[in-house]
Design an enzyme around this catalytic site. Sequence first.
Site, short mmCIF file in Angstrom:
data_model
loop_
_atom_site.label_atom_id
_atom_site.label_comp_id
_atom_site.label_asym_id
_atom_site.label_seq_id
_atom_site.Cartn_x
_atom_site.Cartn_y
_atom_site.Cartn_z
CD GLU A 1 55.78 2.29 7.79
OE1 GLU A 1 55.40 3.47 7.71
OE2 GLU A 1 56.86 1.96 8.30
CE LYS B 1 58.34 15.10 9.04
NZ LYS B 1 57.89 13.94 8.24
CB CYS C 1 59.15 13.98 16.23
SG CYS C 1 59.25 13.23 14.62
FE1 HC0 Z 1 57.36 13.47 13.44
FE2 HC0 Z 1 55.88 12.25 11.79
S1 HC0 Z 1 56.15 11.67 13.96
S2 HC0 Z 1 58.17 12.44 11.56
O1 HC0 Z 1 58.63 12.63 14.39
O2 HC0 Z 1 55.93 9.49 11.06
O3 HC0 Z 1 58.63 15.88 12.36
O4 HC0 Z 1 56.06 14.94 15.61
O5 HC0 Z 1 55.08 14.88 12.12
O6 HC0 Z 1 55.46 13.20 8.99
O7 HC0 Z 1 53.01 11.97 12.17
C1 HC0 Z 1 58.19 15.03 12.88
C2 HC0 Z 1 56.65 14.42 14.85
C3 HC0 Z 1 55.78 14.03 12.36
C4 HC0 Z 1 55.58 12.80 10.03
C5 HC0 Z 1 54.04 12.09 11.98
C6 HC0 Z 1 55.92 10.56 11.24
#
Ligand code: HC0
Length: 567
Positions: A278, A357, A501
């Site tokens: 990214e 997720k 998250c």
């Molecule tokens: Fe998250 Fe992720 S940081 S979305 O908030 O980018 O669910 O903890 O795992 O995929 O790494 C959630 C948290 C994850 C992903 C990561 C991102």
Amino acid sequence: TVKLTIDNIPVEVEAGTTILKAAEKAGIHIPTLCYLEGINEIGACRVCVVEVEGARNLMASCVAPVADGMVVKTSSPRVRMARRLNVELLLSNHKMECPTCIRNLNCELQSLAQELGIRQVRFEGRKSEYPIDDSTPALIREPDKCILCRRCVAVCEKVQGVRAIAPMGRGFDTIIAPAFQDKLLNIACVECGQCTLVCPVGALYEKDYTSEVWAALADPEKFVVVQTAPATRVSIGQEFGLPPGSINTGQMVAALRRLGFDRVFDTDFTADLTIMEEGSEFIERFTKGGPLPLITSCSPGWIKFMEHFYPEFIPNVSTCKSPQQMFGAVAKTYYAQKAGIDPARMVVVSIMPCTAKKFECQRPEMTDSGYRDVDYVLTTRELARMIREAGIDFNSLPEEQYDDPLGESTGAAVIFGATGGVMEAALRTAYELITGKALPALDFHDVRGLTGIKEATVDIEGTKVRVAVAHSLGHARQLLERVKAGEQYHFIEIMCCPGGCIGGGGQPIPTNTAIREQRIKGIYQADVEMPLRKSHENPSVQALYREFLGKPLSEKSHHLLHTHYTS
Ligand code: HC0
Ligand code: SF4
């Protein structure tokens, strides 16, 4: 200020304060049920009633303001009788399956019945009978357990700005449901699970995949690999009585190994990988004329929201898959080859703070490894259930290390778990890749914390990069409207859940503002404790590029790590 007495205790508070808040200040606990501070203050359940001298009716203390000279009684016989009556009425129309209910021992109605000393329900009521809605991959709606507190409705509307569910019908026939009592699958619900965090009972909850995971673990033909999301390490402890925000990475790894996972890996590894992809995408767009702003793509609730409500931003959203999905794709290709395992035998399980997720891993395009990249997603709550069922004493586990190589990560990856973290991680890397110089200070305080929308301008050798960060979809909506009105940014991070998250819909219950703050502290502490704190310094990510992917945005990277969106 206003002076009053509550249970004979003199209290002085600001005018406009509710009796509930004034009592709290005086150290007096008034039970509540439908109340959710700042979000649902409607006085509907009448569990928080109090007696005010001179007033005919009992008052709902969560909405009644204080007045000068008021004399309040919070547990007079009349108050206690009224509270019991109100809770008994709720129980009379409640599907009481307590021992088998997902919220058994963590149910506010159950605790309240206990707290109020209710030993029998004097009313034999008619019971509602509605079908269970299990149409989505992430959530279950069980209206027969709903007590009509409307907390879910308030969160969905006021915090997430989605309005997927609303009260319908009148009196006994009232139900909280999507419009026309349709299924969640058919409406614009983004499966964020914020409603499951505030549901006081078992009316809204995550779809549980623990049986599927137990079966995979017991199957000798399967090679079961697990990844843990950044935010789970600072929340799992809460399920075992540890203080919110305590960092339990090592114990979590140990617990997963004892459960029988063949490899214990970390989503943080692919969070670092995401920054490489990214960050490169950002530099590419920044130097070659856009489209800008680039908007982060790792939060599946946000992506679903964008697809429903703001498809005009599709060209702005990064094509990077989320770290969870990159992990699946890398595990079933690179790692399978390296370890000599047939990817057809491999089962990839994710431990996530998130319900969306579960939806993300089932999106039809998430099969670039040639298989379903991620097979099952368990929330933090489901993992805790497995640990308990296996009889593992979490608190006495030793701290163990992740397996190599997909377990190696940096501090930049762990902060993904808090709002602003992806932006900060990206800036740490983009700065160094663009300037070729070491970053003077690693911490970007302007993008941290619980302010709804955060903005910062970062000077990268004379170029001013304008960034913005929003968490919760309500704030995302506000920020996107600003962009549509002509506000210019280069880079935007959006996370679906309040706090990022760490406040995800799959986190331990309760998850409230104070707990979110503690988890955020834990996240930044975990960052400073890491020997490496910039994604491009992760040696195993470097090896992955050297041995397999080539370079960021290579053809192979594009094939495995990037995706597309549909409106
Ligand atoms: Fe998250 Fe992720 S940081 S979305 O908030 O980018 O669910 O903890 O795992 O995929 O790494 C959630 C948290 C994850 C992903 C990561 C991102
Ligand atoms: Fe609303 Fe999110 Fe619950 Fe769907 S999952 S009903 S969008 S709060």
